[in-house]
Scaffold this active site. Sequence first.
Site, PDB file in Angstrom:
ATOM      1  N   ASP A 244       0.861  -1.177   0.000  1.00  0.00           N
ATOM      2  CA  ASP A 244       0.000   0.000   0.000  1.00  0.00           C
ATOM      3  C   ASP A 244       0.902   1.233   0.000  1.00  0.00           C
ATOM      4  OD1 ASP A 244      -2.063   1.832   0.552  1.00  0.00           O
ATOM      5  OD2 ASP A 244      -3.087   0.411   1.869  1.00  0.00           O
TER       6      ASP A 244
ATOM      7  N   ASP B 124      -2.792   4.660  -2.446  1.00  0.00           N
ATOM      8  CA  ASP B 124      -3.676   5.412  -1.570  1.00  0.00           C
ATOM      9  C   ASP B 124      -4.016   6.765  -2.221  1.00  0.00           C
ATOM     10  OD1 ASP B 124      -4.647   5.449   1.345  1.00  0.00           O
ATOM     11  OD2 ASP B 124      -3.610   7.375   1.213  1.00  0.00           O
TER      12      ASP B 124
ATOM     13  N   GLU C 151      -6.791   3.696  -5.235  1.00  0.00           N
ATOM     14  CA  GLU C 151      -7.949   4.143  -4.462  1.00  0.00           C
ATOM     15  C   GLU C 151      -8.347   5.512  -4.992  1.00  0.00           C
ATOM     16  OE1 GLU C 151      -9.396   5.351   0.030  1.00  0.00           O
ATOM     17  OE2 GLU C 151      -7.392   5.838  -0.651  1.00  0.00           O
TER      18      GLU C 151
ATOM     19  N   HIS D 246     -10.593  -1.189   5.309  1.00  0.00           N
ATOM     20  CA  HIS D 246     -10.235  -0.677   6.639  1.00  0.00           C
ATOM     21  C   HIS D 246     -10.825   0.698   6.927  1.00  0.00           C
ATOM     22  CE1 HIS D 246      -7.623   1.156   3.752  1.00  0.00           C
ATOM     23  NE2 HIS D 246      -7.259   2.050   4.651  1.00  0.00           N
ATOM     24  N   ASP D 247     -11.596   1.235   6.015  1.00  0.00           N
ATOM     25  CA  ASP D 247     -12.182   2.569   6.214  1.00  0.00           C
ATOM     26  C   ASP D 247     -13.696   2.528   6.392  1.00  0.00           C
ATOM     27  OD1 ASP D 247      -9.733   3.947   5.920  1.00  0.00           O
ATOM     28  OD2 ASP D 247      -9.920   3.980   3.742  1.00  0.00           O
TER      29      ASP D 247
END
Length: 526
Positions: A100, A202, A261, A321-322
Site C-alpha cells: 500500500d 492510496d 484508491e 479498513h475505512d
Amino acid sequence: MTDEFLWWRDGIIYQIYPRSFMDANDDGIGDLKGIISRLDYLEDIGIDAIWLSPIFPSPDVDFGYDVANYKDIDPKFGTMEDFEQLIAEAKHRKIHIILDLVLNHTSDQHPWFIESKKSTDNPYHDWYLWQDPKPNGDPPNNWQSIFGGPAWEYDPDLRQYYYHMFYKEQPDLNWRNPDVRHEMLDVFHFWLDKGVAGFRLDVFNAYFKDPEFRDNPSKFGIRAFDRQEHIYDVSQPEMMPLLKNIREILDQYDQTYVVGETFMADTEQTANYCGDDKLHAAFNFKFAENRWHPKRFLNSLTEWYQSLSGYAWPNNFLSNHDMTRTASRYCFGEDDRRAKVAAAMLLTVKGTPFIYYGEELGMRDIPIRKRSDVKDPVGKTYWPNFKGRDGCRAPMQWNDKEYSGFSETEPWLPVHSNFVERNVKTQTADPESILNFVKTIIRIRKNEPALQRGDFTPIITDPRHLLAFTRGFGTEKILVVLNFSSRELTYQLPDGTWVSLFDNQTTENELLKINPYQVHILKLKD
Ligand code: GLC
Ligand code: CA
C-alpha cells in the site's frame, strides 16, 4: 490477455490490516512474523494475493497512512529480513504480495518534512505545498481537510501555511517538484526489486492540486468539507501522464498489478483511470455502498462493467479498513445468511474479488462506546456522529482463547465479544459456517475459468429478491442464482441439464426451488 490463469485477474486478493491480523511477539500489535505464521491458513482458504495496508515506519497518527520512510519496515511490524521472508514464504504458496503506497502525503515526522520546515530556502522546502498567507493573515484559499478543519496549517516560524488533505500530521507532497516525483517513482522500483507483485495506491487522484490554488466553489453539505465542489484539490489532469509513467515501471516486471484508491470519484471517473497504459484497476465504491437490494448491486455492477469496457478488467470489494464491515452493514445480529449471500456474490460476479481480513468469518465491527476509547483521531473529531474507523479494524478472531488467539497480551483494539463462537477454529469445525461456505465457493471458482474470466449476463427474473446471472467462457456456462430475501422462491431454469457445483446433483427443465438466502451455482452440462 492470456487465457491461462492470471493471478490478478482470475485470483482473489485478501486485504490484511497488519496491526490486527496476528501478533507474533505479544506486544498487542500484529506483525509480519504473525502474518507469516498464518500463511497456511490463507493458502487453505485459496487466496492468490495479499494487499498489506502500510508497513512502513510511521508515527501512527493515521495508523501507517502517515509514512516516515518509504523504503523501510516499521520496527513494530518487524525487520526487512522478516519482510523478505514473508515474500519468500508467500511465493512458496503462490501468494503474491501487494504493498500500500501512500504517496499523496508523508508523515510530518518524515525527514523531508522536517527539513522542509527549517527555512523557506531549504532544498526540501518546495517538496511540500507551502503558501504565504493572504494579506490579512488568512489561509491561502478555502480548501478543507477531509478529517475536519481547514486544510492549511500555519507555521509561525516560516510565516507560511502548508497544505494537508488529511490530518495536519500528514502534509501533502508537491508532486510538481521533479525531485519529489523522481524519489517517489524510485519507491516503486525499490519494492518491485524485492519481489512484490504490485501496489495499492492510496488516494492517488489527490497527488496533484490546482497550480494556482484557486478556491473550490461552494455547494450544499453538512460538514465544511462537503460544502465544496472539489474541483481544484483532487482529480487534476496531470494524474494521467503520471499513471503512464507508473505503469511503465510496473511493466518492466513480470505480471505486476497496480490498483488505485480513487478518492471522491464516481464510477465513470474511476474507470477512466484504468487501462493498458494506466492502472490495472481502481476501487469502485458504489458497489460496496449499496443497501441490501439485488437490483442495486446489479445496477452498480452493470455501470462499472460498462464504464470499464474496453479499458480494463473489473474488480470488486465490499469491505475495507475505512468502512463498516459487510456483515455489520447487512446482517441482523449474529445471523450470517446475508453475509453468505454477499460473499457468494463477491466471488461469482465478474471482477477480481477483494476480501477484507475476517470477512470470511463474517466478522462484525466492534462497538465503540466511549469517545475516550477511540483510536482513530477522526472519530474523536466527529464524535458521536461518526465514531471513526476502529470498528472494522479489530483483531482477527483465530480461536476461543483469551484475545482470540491474536495475541497473549491485550491488543491495541479490543477483540469483538462474539469471538468465543465466531473464530477460525470453531468455524473450521462447523460444516455450516460462513468460513466453510466461503472456502467452498472459492474452490468452485478455482475450478471454473468461467467464474474467473467469463463474461457476465444478468438475468432479470425477480429483481426485488433475486440476483441471477450467467458467466460464460468458451462453450462453458455457469448460472448463479442468489436469493437476497428471507422467502422461499422458485426460478424456472433455462433449457438444458444443469449440474449443481455444490453437490453435483443434476436438474433439468425444472422449477428450481430456492430457500431463503440460498445460493445456487449450476453448470450447463454439454
Ligand atoms: C486512504 C486510506 C485511509 C487513510 C487516507 C489517508 O483513504 O484508505 O485509511 O486515512 O487515505 O492516507
Ligand atoms: Ca507484535
